[in-house]
Design an enzyme around this catalytic site. Structure first.
Site, PDB file in Angstrom:
ATOM      1  N   TYR A 108       2.614  54.271 -23.173  1.00 39.82           N
ATOM      2  CA  TYR A 108       2.162  53.014 -23.771  1.00 39.82           C
ATOM      3  C   TYR A 108       0.649  53.061 -23.955  1.00 39.82           C
ATOM      4  CZ  TYR A 108       1.152  48.031 -24.277  1.00 39.82           C
ATOM      5  OH  TYR A 108       0.711  46.817 -24.747  1.00 39.82           O
ATOM      6  N   GLU A 196      -1.288  48.172 -30.975  1.00 44.21           N
ATOM      7  CA  GLU A 196      -0.407  48.584 -29.881  1.00 44.21           C
ATOM      8  C   GLU A 196       0.491  49.734 -30.314  1.00 44.21           C
ATOM      9  OE1 GLU A 196       2.063  45.953 -26.755  1.00 44.21           O
ATOM     10  OE2 GLU A 196       3.064  46.177 -28.677  1.00 44.21           O
TER      11      GLU A 196
END
Ligand code: GDP
Ligand code: MN
Length: 388
Positions: A108, A196
């Site tokens: 992530y 993101e």
């Protein structure tokens, strides 16, 4: 403003962030053609402005061109429900077809503006993939953060620190550092508020790339990014918010409660929403009508609120300084005449021309419930909504 994954990936690519090959498919035949071009094995991905598509059935693997066409048919036009869409879901109108990646690890990576420090923050976690919200809630220490001084920019030592947290070494580390720098460059260049990558993947053949892309932009900076503004997809936005914006009402945000709010001033709007919650209710929207000394704008705003079927009462909270209470009153009267259903209106009016405003409402004979202060107004609005 939000954009689709495929658009975010185009911005990523412009700044050197590696992404899988692929493109948007027009129809099932096109999906088949893309799969053939990419060697057969593809991922078919619903493009909506919400996350959690994988779990909702909006991201599927297809192992042949024919299967790609079939899966396209399943995803295109589906009503995709995810934890971010609400129970009604979102209709899938755009579908991306990409080469399948031999995933080794799902990581992530995200960049956002941290309100507390006033600086961009890059966050990374080795627990990437579909459950990052759970990771953030249960084991926040598994998410590593570095603050970036915008004057000095994204320094190599910050990238190395994040790579250490992600356990990336050797050539993978080199690729990741380049990817992170590219992501920072894309974020700054577009005045993004969020970039993101979930998942950021390492592949079995030693590559590091962005498998997903989410970018949000600061609306106040869009005027200097016409290329970004052109990526806007109004189909994905709340229709009442789009209508409000088109009518020059710029601070309208739809919420899920049943008490509509018409307030002047962002701070007063926040206080009004707090007071509604304190009185046991839920606001149906945030609206700062600002100093709109324009009866039609007040009418438009009230009509937009009244068309939300959840709305059972409307709270008007005006503290007139530059804004004139008599104009708001005329708007309330005008809107009530045009509303297609009866919704109780609670009005707390104070400030400039308040006597004239109150007189207009009384003379109109309309059933407007008067309130003396904010607490009183919130209590009466909650009671009116419950009674309705
Ligand atoms: P989201 O659920 O809306 O965040 O959609 P993502 O783009 O993140 O995809 C969800 C999941 O699908 C990923 O976490 C991966 O596990 C899987 N996925 C996506 N692309 C590929 C791919 O190319 N190969 C494989 N094996 N899995 C993929
Ligand atoms: Mn994702």
């Amino acid at each position: 403003m939000k954009i689709h994954e495929y658009q975010g990936k185009q911005i990523f690519a412009q700044h050197g962030v590696p992404i899988p090959k692929g493109r948007v498919a027009k129809d099932a035949a096109d999906a088949k053609a893309i799969a053939t071009e990419l060697g057969g094995k593809v991922v078919v991905k619903a493009q909506i402005h919400a996350g959690g598509r994988g779990k909702g059935g909006g991201v599927k693997l297809a192992n042949s061109p024919d299967e790609a066409a079939t899966v396209f048919g399943q995803i295109h036009g589906m009503q995709l429900i995810t934890h971010q869409t609400g129970p009604a879901g979102q209709k899938v109108k755009t579908v991306l077809v990409e080469e399948q990646m031999p995933i080794d690890r799902e990581l992530y990576l995200a960049l956002l503006i941290d309100g507390a420090s006033g600086m961009p923050v890059m966050m990374a976690s080795s627990a990437g993939g579909m459950d990052i919200e759970e990771v953030a809630a249960k084991t926040p220490e598994a998410i590593h953060r570095v603050s970036i001084d915008p004057v000095t920019g994204f320094q190599p030592h910050l990238a190395r620190e994040l790579c250490f947290a992600l356990d990336l070494k050797g050539d993978e580390q080199k690729q990741a550092i380049k990817l992170m720098s590219g992501l920072y460059e894309a974020f700054i260049a577009t005045d993004a508020s969020l970039a993101e990558v979930n998942p950021l993947v390492t592949t079995k053949d030693g590559r590091v790339l962005a498998l997903d892309a989410k970018m949000n932009f600061d609306d106040n900076a869009l005027f200097r990014h016409p290329d970004v503004e052109a990526l806007r997809d109004k189909d994905e936005e709340d229709p009442s918010e789009v209508e409000a914006e088109e009518k020059g009402i710029n601070n309208f945000i739809k919420l899920d409660g049943d008490i509509g709010c018409l307030v002047n001033g962002a701070g007063l709007a926040m206080a009004t929403m707090d007071s509604i919650k304190f009185a046991g209710g839920e606001p149906a929207n945030f609206l700062d009508i600002a100093t709109a000394n324009d009866v039609n704008k007040v009418i438009d705003a009230l009509l937009i609120i009244s068309r939300d079927e959840n709305v059972k009462a409307i709270l008007v909270n005006i503290f007139g300084g530059m804004a004139r209470v008599d104009i708001i009153a005329e708007g309330i009267i005008g809107a009530q005449k045009q509303m297609t259903r009866t919704i109780p209106v609670v009005a707390r009016l104070a400030g400039t021309n308040v006597e004239e405003g109150k007189r207009l409402i009384e003379e109109s004979g309309l059933p407007v419930i008067r309130a003396e202060d904010l607490g009183d107004a919130a209590t009466k609005a909650v009671a009116a909504a419950k009674a309705a």
